[in-house]
Design a protein around this motif. Structure first.
Motif, mmCIF file in Angstrom:
data_model
loop_
_atom_site.group_PDB
_atom_site.id
_atom_site.type_symbol
_atom_site.label_atom_id
_atom_site.label_comp_id
_atom_site.label_asym_id
_atom_site.label_seq_id
_atom_site.Cartn_x
_atom_site.Cartn_y
_atom_site.Cartn_z
ATOM 1 N N GLN A 89 57.996 54.516 35.020
ATOM 2 C CA GLN A 89 58.619 55.714 35.590
ATOM 3 C C GLN A 89 59.837 56.115 34.765
ATOM 4 O O GLN A 89 60.069 57.300 34.520
ATOM 5 N N MET A 90 60.618 55.111 34.344
ATOM 6 C CA MET A 90 61.801 55.385 33.537
ATOM 7 C C MET A 90 61.413 55.998 32.201
ATOM 8 O O MET A 90 62.097 56.898 31.705
ATOM 9 N N LEU A 91 60.319 55.553 31.626
ATOM 10 C CA LEU A 91 59.828 56.107 30.373
ATOM 11 C C LEU A 91 59.536 57.595 30.529
ATOM 12 O O LEU A 91 59.936 58.406 29.696
ATOM 13 N N GLU A 127 61.263 63.064 29.381
ATOM 14 C CA GLU A 127 61.542 64.424 29.850
ATOM 15 C C GLU A 127 62.955 64.847 29.454
ATOM 16 O O GLU A 127 63.168 65.948 28.955
ATOM 17 N N TRP A 128 63.929 63.957 29.661
ATOM 18 C CA TRP A 128 65.310 64.249 29.260
ATOM 19 C C TRP A 128 65.399 64.482 27.758
ATOM 20 O O TRP A 128 66.074 65.390 27.296
ATOM 21 N N ALA A 178 73.851 56.195 23.986
ATOM 22 C CA ALA A 178 74.461 55.194 23.101
ATOM 23 C C ALA A 178 75.953 55.044 23.400
ATOM 24 O O ALA A 178 76.486 53.928 23.352
ATOM 25 N N LEU A 179 76.621 56.142 23.712
ATOM 26 C CA LEU A 179 78.042 56.104 24.040
ATOM 27 C C LEU A 179 78.285 55.221 25.268
ATOM 28 O O LEU A 179 79.157 54.351 25.266
ATOM 29 N N ILE A 180 77.479 55.425 26.296
ATOM 30 C CA ILE A 180 77.610 54.620 27.514
ATOM 31 C C ILE A 180 77.189 53.177 27.244
ATOM 32 O O ILE A 180 77.841 52.237 27.699
ATOM 33 N N ILE A 189 66.947 54.229 25.966
ATOM 34 C CA ILE A 189 67.086 55.618 25.503
ATOM 35 C C ILE A 189 67.135 55.659 23.975
ATOM 36 O O ILE A 189 66.508 56.515 23.341
ATOM 37 N N ILE A 190 67.870 54.722 23.377
ATOM 38 C CA ILE A 190 67.970 54.674 21.917
ATOM 39 C C ILE A 190 66.600 54.383 21.305
ATOM 40 O O ILE A 190 66.187 55.047 20.347
ATOM 41 N N PHE A 191 65.901 53.385 21.855
ATOM 42 C CA PHE A 191 64.559 53.072 21.362
ATOM 43 C C PHE A 191 63.674 54.309 21.423
ATOM 44 O O PHE A 191 62.976 54.641 20.472
#
Length: 190
Positions: free
Chosen positions: A14-16, A21-22, A35-37, A52-54
């Motif tokens: 689900q996260m993927l 989408e984002w 990456a900042l967070i 997110i980076i991957f």
């Protein structure tokens, strides 16, 4: 992992879908913010920034300039985060963060930094949460900002080239590493 399950947060699949989408909507900004967070002390431990980076690198497909752009954005975001962590350590805000249970980790990073000097920065920057602790410890120990910045930038660039190349080469199969398996690997290495 326990917090993730306790709050009923989305599964890896689900996260993927959510992150894809984002990423399609906001592009490189989502990678930068993620990456900042991820690089900031305490926040990065509870945020799926690595995922997110991957996804940012993987979404580049076989487009090397695009993948390079993603890695450069991650480097820039991490440099900002680790510099902020340095200032948090230097000006004592880490005492507030110690209330969240980070005092023992910060002390271990201080000891390592004292023993190994600024080279400890390079050897801890392979993982963003370790890097945030080391950067905070460098601030606590009042390491010179110029030297810290040089070592920090070098560690960030070299480790992100390594991880970016690995994720780029693995493609979507790299996503199988992220999640519980990734946490277990990090725990075993630690």
């Amino acid at each position: 992992y326990v917090i993730w399950k306790a709050f009923g947060l989305p599964s890896d699949d689900q996260m993927l879908v959510i992150v894809k989408e984002w990423f399609s909507k906001y592009g490189l900004w989502i990678v930068f913010v993620g990456a900042l967070i991820e690089g900031f002390l305490l926040l990065g431990q509870y945020f799926p920034g690595g995922f997110i980076i991957f996804l940012g690198v993987i979404s580049a497909g076989k487009n090397i300039p695009k993948a390079t752009e993603v890695v450069l954005i991650v480097c820039f975001a991490f440099f900002i985060s680790y510099t902020l962590n340095y200032w948090v350590g230097k000006y004592g805000w880490y005492k507030l963060l110690a209330k969240f249970g980070l005092s023992q980790s910060i002390e271990k990073s201080k000891e390592k930094l004292t023993r190994q000097g600024l080279s400890a920065i390079f050897f801890s920057y392979w993982e963003p949460n370790l890097a945030s602790l080391t950067a905070t410890a460098a601030g606590i120990l009042q390491a010179p900002l110029g030297k810290f910045s040089l070592y920090s930038a070098t560690g960030i660039i070299l480790w992100n080239i390594f991880w970016g190349t690995l994720v780029y080469a693995l493609g979507e199969s790299a996503l199988k590493i992220v999640g519980l398996k990734y946490v277990l690997i990090i725990f075993v290495v630690w």
